[in-house]
Design a protein around this motif. Structure first.
Motif, PDB file in Angstrom:
ATOM      1  N   ALA A 131      95.403   8.760-103.833  1.00 50.28           N
ATOM      2  CA  ALA A 131      95.882  10.141-104.644  1.00 50.28           C
ATOM      3  C   ALA A 131      95.916  11.339-103.952  1.00 50.28           C
ATOM      4  O   ALA A 131      96.654  12.268-104.297  1.00 50.28           O
ATOM      5  CB  ALA A 131      95.201  10.360-105.920  1.00 50.28           C
ATOM      6  N   LEU A 132      95.419  11.149-102.751  1.00 48.03           N
ATOM      7  CA  LEU A 132      95.326  12.295-101.744  1.00 48.03           C
ATOM      8  C   LEU A 132      96.590  12.677-101.380  1.00 48.03           C
ATOM      9  O   LEU A 132      96.961  14.061-101.181  1.00 48.03           O
ATOM     10  CB  LEU A 132      94.446  12.078-100.498  1.00 48.03           C
ATOM     11  N   TYR A 133      97.402  11.834-101.299  1.00 50.97           N
ATOM     12  CA  TYR A 133      99.032  11.944-100.915  1.00 50.97           C
ATOM     13  C   TYR A 133      99.615  13.109-101.760  1.00 50.97           C
ATOM     14  O   TYR A 133     100.603  13.557-101.260  1.00 50.97           O
ATOM     15  CB  TYR A 133      99.734  10.622-100.912  1.00 50.97           C
ATOM     16  N   TYR A 134      99.101  12.876-103.146  1.00 50.41           N
ATOM     17  CA  TYR A 134      99.896  13.959-103.807  1.00 50.41           C
ATOM     18  C   TYR A 134      99.192  15.260-104.408  1.00 50.41           C
ATOM     19  O   TYR A 134      99.704  15.929-105.018  1.00 50.41           O
ATOM     20  CB  TYR A 134     100.049  13.272-105.320  1.00 50.41           C
ATOM     21  N   ALA A 135      98.068  15.588-103.629  1.00 50.63           N
ATOM     22  CA  ALA A 135      97.364  16.765-103.750  1.00 50.63           C
ATOM     23  C   ALA A 135      97.865  17.928-103.048  1.00 50.63           C
ATOM     24  O   ALA A 135      98.738  17.609-102.199  1.00 50.63           O
ATOM     25  CB  ALA A 135      95.955  16.567-103.299  1.00 50.63           C
ATOM     26  N   ASP A 136      97.721  18.970-103.608  1.00 52.22           N
ATOM     27  CA  ASP A 136      98.188  20.172-102.752  1.00 52.22           C
ATOM     28  C   ASP A 136      97.780  20.122-101.441  1.00 52.22           C
ATOM     29  O   ASP A 136      96.985  19.563-101.002  1.00 52.22           O
ATOM     30  CB  ASP A 136      97.654  21.443-103.606  1.00 52.22           C
ATOM     31  N   ASP A 137      98.748  20.610-100.598  1.00 50.17           N
ATOM     32  CA  ASP A 137      98.606  20.542 -99.117  1.00 50.17           C
ATOM     33  C   ASP A 137      97.359  21.242 -98.725  1.00 50.17           C
ATOM     34  O   ASP A 137      96.723  20.918 -97.634  1.00 50.17           O
ATOM     35  CB  ASP A 137      99.863  21.324 -98.499  1.00 50.17           C
ATOM     36  N   VAL A 138      96.880  22.184 -99.235  1.00 48.17           N
ATOM     37  CA  VAL A 138      95.662  23.136 -98.669  1.00 48.17           C
ATOM     38  C   VAL A 138      94.512  22.005 -98.998  1.00 48.17           C
ATOM     39  O   VAL A 138      93.592  21.875 -98.299  1.00 48.17           O
ATOM     40  CB  VAL A 138      95.643  24.248 -99.583  1.00 48.17           C
ATOM     41  N   LEU A 139      94.614  21.196 -99.992  1.00 43.24           N
ATOM     42  CA  LEU A 139      93.564  20.267-100.457  1.00 43.24           C
ATOM     43  C   LEU A 139      93.517  19.147 -99.342  1.00 43.24           C
ATOM     44  O   LEU A 139      92.514  18.585 -99.013  1.00 43.24           O
ATOM     45  CB  LEU A 139      93.459  19.820-101.703  1.00 43.24           C
TER      46      LEU A 139
END
Length: 179
Positions: A131-139
């Motif tokens: 799911a990291l792939y879909y997180a905000d770029d900052v995260l």
């Protein structure tokens, strides 16, 4: 007159045909797109359709797109089906976490506020590291978020910011967690 389609038959007064329609949609959930409004609003029919083809949620009645069970069933089959969910569900923290637990790609269709919420994303990647792939770029550049994702799924390292992907300890933690 032309012969009736299975969809027209299913909505006629002949209720036994309802089972035939249900069977057809269960075999091919995408057939819901050819159904009339009565069948698209039939919870049993839509649940059958989304169980086999999550994207069939696109053709469901708006009321069913807001139905937690129907949308979760669709997301379990294909997380990206969350795209067709009612906006209220897409912004519901608990609901989206349930969907992400079924399929990490559901995070992509979550409300932008949730995708940028650090605490929420930490919970999401703990359930499905991809799911990291879909997180905000900052995260995706946040060390703790990336470490949590990599601990759940070492392949999540691929979605981390380049700086973190180059850090030896981040890579080693992923390898240690996932052998």
């Amino acid at each position: 007159s032309p012969p009736m389609s299975f969809v027209q038959i299913g909505t006629s007064c002949c209720r036994p045909w309802h089972r035939t329609v249900l069977h057809c949609i269960a075999q091919n959930g995408s057939a819901l797109r050819f159904a009339d409004d009565v069948l698209r609003a039939d919870r049993e029919v839509v649940l059958q359709a989304v169980a086999h083809f999550g994207w069939a949620l696109e053709y469901a009645d708006d009321v069913l797109r807001a139905d937690r069970e129907v949308v979760l069933q669709a997301a379990a089959q294909d997380g990206s089906a969350l795209y067709y969910a009612d906006d209220v569900l897409r912004a519901d923290r608990d609901f989206v976490l349930q969907a992400v637990a079924q399929d990490g790609s559901a995070l992509y269709y979550a409300d932008d506020v949730l995708r940028a919420d650090r605490d929420f994303v930490l919970q999401a990647v703990a359930q499905d590291g991809s799911a990291l792939y879909y997180a905000d770029d900052v995260l995706r550049a946040d060390r703790e978020v990336v470490l949590q994702a990599v601990a759940q799924n070492c392949s999540a390292l691929y979605y981390a910011d380049d700086v973190l992907r180059a850090e030896r300890d981040v890579v080693m933690q992923g390898l240690a967690q996932n052998g």
